[in-house]
Design a protein around this motif. Structure first.
Motif, short mmCIF file in Angstrom:
data_model
loop_
_atom_site.label_atom_id
_atom_site.label_comp_id
_atom_site.label_asym_id
_atom_site.label_seq_id
_atom_site.Cartn_x
_atom_site.Cartn_y
_atom_site.Cartn_z
N PHE B 73 0.85 -1.19 0.00
CA PHE B 73 0.00 0.00 0.00
C PHE B 73 0.88 1.24 0.00
CE2 PHE B 73 -2.52 -3.36 1.95
CZ PHE B 73 -3.67 -3.30 1.17
N PHE B 74 0.46 2.22 -0.76
CA PHE B 74 1.19 3.49 -0.85
C PHE B 74 0.15 4.60 -0.85
CE2 PHE B 74 3.71 6.85 -2.84
CZ PHE B 74 4.93 6.67 -2.21
N PRO B 75 0.45 5.76 -0.29
CA PRO B 75 -0.54 6.85 -0.30
C PRO B 75 -0.92 7.24 -1.73
CG PRO B 75 1.21 7.32 1.27
CD PRO B 75 1.66 6.12 0.48
N GLY B 76 -2.12 7.68 -1.91
CA GLY B 76 -2.52 8.20 -3.22
C GLY B 76 -1.66 9.38 -3.62
N PHE B 77 -1.51 9.53 -4.92
CA PHE B 77 -0.73 10.66 -5.42
C PHE B 77 -1.59 11.93 -5.47
CE2 PHE B 77 1.92 7.45 -7.92
CZ PHE B 77 3.01 7.55 -7.08
N ILE B 78 -0.90 13.06 -5.36
CA ILE B 78 -1.59 14.35 -5.43
C ILE B 78 -1.02 15.15 -6.58
CG2 ILE B 78 -1.97 16.52 -4.18
CD1 ILE B 78 -1.90 14.62 -1.62
N ASP B 79 -1.90 15.48 -7.52
CA ASP B 79 -1.50 16.25 -8.70
C ASP B 79 -1.88 17.70 -8.43
OD1 ASP B 79 -1.07 17.39 -11.15
OD2 ASP B 79 -2.08 15.81 -12.29
N THR B 80 -0.88 18.52 -8.21
CA THR B 80 -1.16 19.90 -7.78
C THR B 80 -1.35 20.87 -8.93
OG1 THR B 80 1.21 20.38 -7.60
CG2 THR B 80 0.10 19.59 -5.62
N HIS B 81 -1.28 20.36 -10.18
CA HIS B 81 -1.47 21.27 -11.31
C HIS B 81 -1.75 20.49 -12.59
CE1 HIS B 81 -1.07 24.93 -13.71
NE2 HIS B 81 -0.33 24.24 -14.55
N THR B 82 -2.98 20.57 -13.07
CA THR B 82 -3.28 19.92 -14.35
C THR B 82 -4.49 20.57 -15.01
OG1 THR B 82 -3.48 17.78 -15.45
CG2 THR B 82 -4.77 18.08 -13.43
N LEU B 375 7.33 14.72 -2.32
CA LEU B 375 6.64 15.78 -3.07
C LEU B 375 5.33 15.28 -3.65
CD1 LEU B 375 9.58 17.44 -5.08
CD2 LEU B 375 8.63 18.13 -2.88
N ALA B 376 5.32 14.02 -4.09
CA ALA B 376 4.14 13.43 -4.75
C ALA B 376 3.00 13.14 -3.78
CB ALA B 376 4.55 12.14 -5.46
N THR B 377 3.29 13.12 -2.49
CA THR B 377 2.29 12.72 -1.49
C THR B 377 2.12 13.83 -0.42
OG1 THR B 377 4.00 11.44 -0.33
CG2 THR B 377 2.60 10.24 -1.88
N ARG B 378 2.98 13.81 0.59
CA ARG B 378 2.81 14.80 1.66
C ARG B 378 3.05 16.23 1.18
NH1 ARG B 378 2.23 12.24 6.90
NH2 ARG B 378 3.10 10.15 6.81
N GLY B 379 4.01 16.39 0.28
CA GLY B 379 4.26 17.73 -0.26
C GLY B 379 3.02 18.25 -0.97
N GLY B 380 2.46 17.43 -1.84
CA GLY B 380 1.26 17.81 -2.57
C GLY B 380 0.09 18.07 -1.63
N ALA B 381 -0.03 17.24 -0.59
CA ALA B 381 -1.13 17.42 0.37
C ALA B 381 -1.06 18.81 1.01
CB ALA B 381 -1.08 16.33 1.44
N ALA B 382 0.15 19.24 1.34
CA ALA B 382 0.30 20.58 1.94
C ALA B 382 -0.07 21.66 0.92
CB ALA B 382 1.75 20.76 2.43
N VAL B 383 0.29 21.46 -0.32
CA VAL B 383 -0.01 22.45 -1.37
C VAL B 383 -1.52 22.65 -1.52
CG1 VAL B 383 0.12 22.89 -3.87
CG2 VAL B 383 2.16 22.10 -2.63
N VAL B 384 -2.28 21.57 -1.49
CA VAL B 384 -3.73 21.68 -1.71
C VAL B 384 -4.50 21.82 -0.38
CG1 VAL B 384 -3.66 20.50 -3.93
CG2 VAL B 384 -4.07 19.16 -1.84
N GLY B 385 -3.79 22.10 0.70
CA GLY B 385 -4.47 22.38 1.96
C GLY B 385 -4.99 21.16 2.69
N LEU B 386 -4.41 20.00 2.41
CA LEU B 386 -4.90 18.76 3.03
C LEU B 386 -3.81 18.06 3.84
CD1 LEU B 386 -6.97 17.29 0.04
CD2 LEU B 386 -7.87 18.44 2.07
N ALA B 387 -2.83 18.84 4.31
CA ALA B 387 -1.70 18.21 5.01
C ALA B 387 -2.15 17.43 6.23
CB ALA B 387 -0.68 19.27 5.43
N ASP B 388 -3.25 17.87 6.84
CA ASP B 388 -3.71 17.17 8.05
C ASP B 388 -4.65 16.02 7.72
OD1 ASP B 388 -5.56 18.93 7.04
OD2 ASP B 388 -6.43 19.39 9.02
N ARG B 389 -4.96 15.82 6.44
CA ARG B 389 -5.98 14.81 6.11
C ARG B 389 -5.47 13.66 5.25
NH1 ARG B 389 -11.08 18.51 4.53
NH2 ARG B 389 -12.07 16.49 4.08
#
Lengths: 475, 475
Positions: B73-82, B375-389
């Motif tokens: 299992f791996f965290p879902g990826f976060i795409d911060t720009h598309t 960057l692909a996971t926790r970094g992206g989460a912080a970018v989209v305001g979901l670092a705590d989720r």
């Protein structure tokens, strides 16, 4: 044993695409390629329907294979530089660069090929893998072991993949004591033994041929290089080695061969630069070295995935093409992180764009899509000595091809999120040049639905069935 | 309507892997993650068998899902720009760079989204595609059209993909007259209409949220930027735009906004730099600009595939990380040639290696595998305001995850040359860190066997069945 035995005359109908020059890609939307019992292209027709083609050539009995929908035929890819025994290390390089990467990953893996069962597993898997990516010809480095090297040649012949197969020569103490040739005479004798074996299983070299393979200058003593050069000359064999990949390596060569003018000069003075020599990487060559290589008629293998992955540098391919060098692409597994030439087509373009960004050349450094595809097919064919036999769909050439099939997006975009047809989405309004570009930039092995070498089918996926015409058997 | 409706308590057992800091990846080989009826991670256990986990937490009724074999299992990826509407142009850019690419490919495609049927086909396909690549959260640019933008939000909500969905604002004459906002008031009114709609379908913003989206400075007049900045402030909304992607673009901004100190200053003086602002690209920023962005708490989206493909440049990510910037990865479809964040993980590393080659920084410019995955996971989460989720497997976070499954090479290497399990070959002797590295450098969507958002399964392939425990239904 002949790879072409049992081939039925076949007419491949539908779109085909191939390079007709370094800068031009021909896209024929309604083609018909006739392939005879020997796997040779007997005719190429454009804009005639199947019945008219059959009648014109009196080929009513030929098996039709039709590229339907968003499918097209493309020449097989040619991988001019790869290390088959390193396949299990694909993707592993961590923080290393060339010299420590060799000691950490490469030598321990290659030394295990004394175990012939292990060698069989890895080589069978790798030949299947490269075929699945549309690689119809490969220049393989094996290991120092004669039995495992010969096994690789057996596997290529059985699977029908064209190959140059080279037993690796390395006798210097750069290599660990657990993995090197014991002496110069052993280097020569073992290489000769492998050459003899490979020529015994395919005397005409129709599918597999031997290649003399001094690993690279630092791996061989001067005496070894001389004797290996002599062997290649005596056997009229191809030669492959590495050149000018990494700055630390270049400094090492200078230290080891203080009397040589340059890295290139080391090979030249040991008679290893011939029109049958393939030099991998060629990143940091001086103008003078390039002139010598050009004068000797030796060829270059550009390995962009590898060069980026292990931070070797950006080979100035546009410059080298302008100077008239013969160049193909190489995956360089496992310095390269991918066995696919298509991935290296993309990375050749990316590398050239990085050169454009960092140098004053700007756009002049850029490789176009057409140029990168040329390197992957006709360029590579010239590198491995098959320019007159493969690389494009020309009458008289042998039929080495892949059937590329792109997915179709259904109206409404519904497909339950399943993408068995691969990563490319075609919506239906794209032009053929756009479809080709989508394949080049986003395609993968799922799009390579079938592969032929010399008219023999050597790989297919389950999706191939949709391209068979009713009632015809798979060749 | 709630995306978490109908979820059964589930225990995900087997190996899991996630970032625990920028430089550290945790690999737990025998984990158990308990996910409750709301999709929240109730517990994380290491080295306990399923029965012991069930007993400890009194979760005997929970559905087990087991990562078997070479799966984890791996965290879902976060795409911060598309850019969702540009999906059909993926792979098409030819010889263009940013400004002519917009006119040639982008504006004609985006303008067609007046056709809602066409928009539906493209958006459904794209959301399915990005889910299949393991993208559980995406920051989407839509087009200027309110109905099509709202449809994209509907599709994300229905499919369960977390999304920031933005109607694009562009009123300047950089955009063609057939594709731009008619006036500043229309820019504001249409943006407001889309914000209101998106908040009406997901009032808590659990899955979809609106994002104010001025395309980039040259696309908007100063008045428009001011009004849009005001709207974002009034609505307490996220903001996304582009910055400093291409040198020609930077010169254009200077020309269009002669009174501004810099590109960054244009946004700053229009109140568009907030802690909820995502700035894509950030390649050529001055030290001064970086300080302003840091002071405002705005985030950066690094889009390496795009930056290489359209020859924009190499963003100095290691430098920016050292300075303390919040950074995620973006695919930037279709400037980027691939909808996969994993492909961008690789290209973030390649781009950093090209920086290492060309600058005096050398190895200090290199991003490690661990850093790129962060960057692909926790970094992206912080970018989209979901670092705590989201972004990692921590108790209290929501379960956004992918089940990664790697292929197994059979002894003898025989598999008929079929590679349905994807591009990664695992031979059986690899360590877990090596398996992860193989996935990172050679994996693709075939390895993403199932995807969950907030505990809800949102994508699976046929191979997922092998990971279900006997008798348990698919959630």
């Amino acid at each position: 044993m002949a790879a072409s035995a049992g081939i039925q005359r076949t007419i491949y109908t539908g779109p085909f695409v191939h390079s007709i020059s370094l800068t031009e890609l021909e896209i024929c939307e309604n083609g018909a390629i006739g392939v005879d019992e020997n796997g040779l292209i007997a005719f190429v027709e454009k804009d005639l329907d199947l019945r008219a083609v059959q009648e014109r050539h009196s080929w009513q009995d030929a098996t039709p294979v039709q590229a339907k929908g968003n499918a097209f035929f493309f020449p097989g890819f040619i991988d001019t530089h790869t290390h088959a025994p390193q396949h299990p290390n694909t993707g592993l390089f961590g923080k290393t660069t060339l010299l420590d990467w060799l000691q950490t990953y490469t030598f321990p893996m290659e030394s295990s090929f004394t175990d012939i069962k292990r060698a069989e597993t890895i080589y069978r898997n790798f030949v299947s893998r490269t075929l699945s990516h549309g690689t119809t010809t490969a220049a393989y480095y094996a290991t120092i072991h004669v039995p495992a090297t010969n096994l690789l040649a057996d596997i290529c012949l059985a699977r029908g993949q064209r190959a140059l197969v080279g037993r690796v020569c390395m006798n210097s103490d750069l290599s660990p004591d657990y993995y090197r040739d014991a002496s110069v005479s052993q280097s020569v004798a073992d290489s000769k033994a492998s050459i003899d074996y490979i020529r015994s299983i395919d005397p005409k070299g129709s599918i597999v041929r031997p290649i003399v393979t001094p690993r690279f200058a630092p791996s061989c003593t001067a005496e070894c290089l001389s004797e290996i050069g002599k062997l290649a000359n005596d056997e009229d064999a191809f030669i492959q080695t590495h050149i000018s990949e990494n700055k630390g390596e270049i400094a090492l060569v200078k230290e080891l061969f203080p009397d040589s003018q340059s890295y290139t000069d080391v090979y030249d003075t040991h008679n290893l630069l011939t029109p049958k020599t393939i030099l991998a990487h060629a990143i940091h060559l001086s103008k003078e070295e390039r002139k010598i290589i050009l004068a000797r008629g030796s060829s270059l293998s550009h390995c962009p995935c590898s060069n980026t992955a292990i931070t070797s540098g950006c080979a100035p391919i546009r410059d080298l093409l302008n100077e008239g060098h013969t160049i193909g692409l190489g995956t360089d597994v496992s310095g390269g992180f991918h066995p696919s030439i298509l991935e290296n087509v993309r990375h050749a373009i990316w590398t050239s764009r990085h050169l454009a960004l960092q140098s004053t050349l700007g756009d002049k450094a850029k490789l176009s899509t057409e140029e990168a595809l040329y390197l992957a097919t006709r360029g590579g064919a010239a590198v491995v000595g098959l320019a007159d036999r493969v690389g494009g769909f020309d009458v008289g050439k042998e039929f080495d091809a892949q059937l590329i099939d792109l997915g179709n997006v259904q109206d409404g975009g519904l497909n339950d999120g399943m993408f068995d047809a691969g990563p490319v989405d075609v919506f239906g309004w794209e032009s053929w040049p756009e479809k080709i570009e989508k394949w080049v930039y986003a395609g993968d092995d799922r799009n390579t639905t079938a592969v032929w070498v010399r008219g023999r089918m050597v790989h297919r996926t389950t999706r191939y069935a949709t391209h068979q015409v009713n009632g015809t058997a798979t060749p």
